[in-house]
Write a protein that holds these residues in place. Sequence first.
Motif, PDB file in Angstrom:
ATOM      1  N   TYR A 119       0.839  -1.198   0.000  1.00  0.00           N
ATOM      2  CA  TYR A 119       0.000   0.000   0.000  1.00  0.00           C
ATOM      3  C   TYR A 119       0.876   1.252   0.000  1.00  0.00           C
ATOM      4  CZ  TYR A 119      -3.336   3.490   1.724  1.00  0.00           C
ATOM      5  OH  TYR A 119      -4.110   4.615   1.880  1.00  0.00           O
ATOM      6  N   ASP A 120       1.889   1.276   0.832  1.00  0.00           N
ATOM      7  CA  ASP A 120       2.765   2.448   0.925  1.00  0.00           C
ATOM      8  C   ASP A 120       3.478   2.704  -0.403  1.00  0.00           C
ATOM      9  OD1 ASP A 120       2.073   2.792   3.581  1.00  0.00           O
ATOM     10  OD2 ASP A 120       3.720   1.533   4.305  1.00  0.00           O
ATOM     11  N   ARG A 130       2.420   1.939  -3.375  1.00  0.00           N
ATOM     12  CA  ARG A 130       1.454   2.457  -4.346  1.00  0.00           C
ATOM     13  C   ARG A 130       1.088   3.908  -4.045  1.00  0.00           C
ATOM     14  NH1 ARG A 130      -2.479  -1.860  -6.968  1.00  0.00           N
ATOM     15  NH2 ARG A 130      -1.113  -3.672  -7.070  1.00  0.00           N
ATOM     16  N   VAL A 131       0.998   4.240  -2.777  1.00  0.00           N
ATOM     17  CA  VAL A 131       0.733   5.639  -2.414  1.00  0.00           C
ATOM     18  C   VAL A 131       1.867   6.528  -2.903  1.00  0.00           C
ATOM     19  CG1 VAL A 131       0.565   7.256  -0.477  1.00  0.00           C
ATOM     20  CG2 VAL A 131      -0.771   5.135  -0.455  1.00  0.00           C
ATOM     21  N   GLU A 132       3.095   6.057  -2.767  1.00  0.00           N
ATOM     22  CA  GLU A 132       4.235   6.844  -3.236  1.00  0.00           C
ATOM     23  C   GLU A 132       4.200   7.008  -4.762  1.00  0.00           C
ATOM     24  OE1 GLU A 132       7.448   9.171  -3.623  1.00  0.00           O
ATOM     25  OE2 GLU A 132       6.346   8.698  -1.770  1.00  0.00           O
ATOM     26  N   ARG A 154       1.520   7.111  -6.532  1.00  0.00           N
ATOM     27  CA  ARG A 154       0.472   8.122  -6.735  1.00  0.00           C
ATOM     28  C   ARG A 154       1.043   9.531  -6.558  1.00  0.00           C
ATOM     29  NH1 ARG A 154      -2.282  11.273  -3.327  1.00  0.00           N
ATOM     30  NH2 ARG A 154      -4.438  11.894  -3.820  1.00  0.00           N
ATOM     31  N   GLU A 155       1.832   9.721  -5.499  1.00  0.00           N
ATOM     32  CA  GLU A 155       2.405  11.042  -5.247  1.00  0.00           C
ATOM     33  C   GLU A 155       3.379  11.446  -6.356  1.00  0.00           C
ATOM     34  OE1 GLU A 155       1.300  12.978  -2.827  1.00  0.00           O
ATOM     35  OE2 GLU A 155      -0.067  11.335  -2.368  1.00  0.00           O
ATOM     36  N   LEU A 179      -4.701   1.434  -4.868  1.00  0.00           N
ATOM     37  CA  LEU A 179      -3.754   1.451  -3.754  1.00  0.00           C
ATOM     38  C   LEU A 179      -3.655   0.102  -3.044  1.00  0.00           C
ATOM     39  CD1 LEU A 179      -4.599   4.948  -2.225  1.00  0.00           C
ATOM     40  CD2 LEU A 179      -2.958   4.355  -4.030  1.00  0.00           C
TER      41      LEU A 179
END
Length: 487
Positions: free
Chosen positions: A5-6, A8-10, A12-13, A129
């Motif tokens: 998850y982390d 994928r969040v990165e 996204r950013e 995510l």
Amino acid sequence: MSSEYDIRVEKREELIRSGHDPYPYSFNKNREVKEVLENFEDLAEEIISLAGRIVSMRGHGKSVFSHLSDSSGSMQLYFQLDSLGEESFDLVKKIDIGDFVGVEGTLMTTKTGEKTLRVKTWRFLAKALMNLPEKYHGLKDPETRYRQRYLDFISNPESRRKIEARSRIVRTVRRKLDSLGFLEVETPVLQPVYGGAFAEPFVTKYNSLGADFYLRVSNELYLKRLLIGGFEKVYEFAKDFRNEGMDKDHNPEFTQVEAYWAYVDYHEMMKLTEDIFRETCVELHGEPFLKIRGEELDFSKPWKRVDYFGSLEDAAGIKLRNLPKEDLIQICTEKGIDTDRKNHRGKIIDALFSGLVQPYLIQPSFVMDHPLEISPLAKTHRKDPSLVERFEPIVLGMELGNSFSELNDPIEQRKRLEYQNELRKSGEKEYEPIDEDFLLAMSYGMPPAGGLGLGIDRMAMLFTASDSIREVITFPQLKPLQTEQGE
């Protein structure tokens, strides 16, 4: 959350920082996957744009193969550095399984013969995510499948097909009733007095009226009010609610279609039921025959007519129609059939029928002419006043609906509801209270009529060969998790 998850969040950013919106407002696609695959040669010279979820990825240096899935099917995509350019190809590396993308390109066939879209341009449509379950090989755990139904639909195409089949069943029934001149209507879900079925209701508080109301257990009494009001053919697809147990055949929130037809009796409703099931079977399976669990069900011919008491006494091996309650309870005990001694005599008889006869009715059958004491809204049988003109359609041992020649004598109806109300006062909550407004309406005159209710969930179970009602409900009810209960 997991490291996946982390990561994928990165991603996204990073997309946002580089000026690429991972959640744009729309995408102009011009084809569905199924359409492209079926017309592949004819579309060879066209620019094709598709949108969907990425369900596989594999890279080979300057090229990446993936599969895109939309609601119609799955198709291979080919991303190549030379076709996309360096910036666009570098973005491909940020695609994860589960992401939604929009792609545009031309068709090609790989060396292995797989039909493929060579991508010329593409963009993210939604960055996922969370990873899909089991690498898209299918979600198997029943608890997770029902609790996170969206994952079930993503992972298991058969689950989606069952919901699609259910929609086709509804369309077929609606088309049939419309063709006969029935009017589709809506009646109240919140009712000041519940009725129309043996069921304990859900109770809610109507704040603006300062009164308790009930989620309907049936829409029958309101549809009959419409008959009284001059509508001769009406039907409604209704969400009904019964505050009772859950099992493979029952869900407290369920869907049924009820239809009422003035000036006909239950014989005409049998013909209507046969037509509905035959046309539904043809719609879903291409013929009026259904192969299921080693049986071939035949919907092409008139259904078998099964006498309620005749079949029950044959199965029990005893004349029980006039036996006292205690003798019936003893027979239940001997036959291993559960029943509550507090139940009234009619319900004990029905428990015997459900245990001794119903499971063995495999081919389409109408069980006819039930005891009056368990049928308070049905017209007295014209040949036997202890029975009513009622039938239940049963297939593969499963009850699929209910139908009456409708009682339209207001004096007789009052007597029956008063009896039901006394049973309710004795503690049996599923019995009906007296609906004075309905009785008032009946006193203005209700035409003779046939009524029919069919369970949509159970029809879907039958025609999709599903073993549980949960399989054909988009979001079945489950016991809340402790975290959802605030514990």
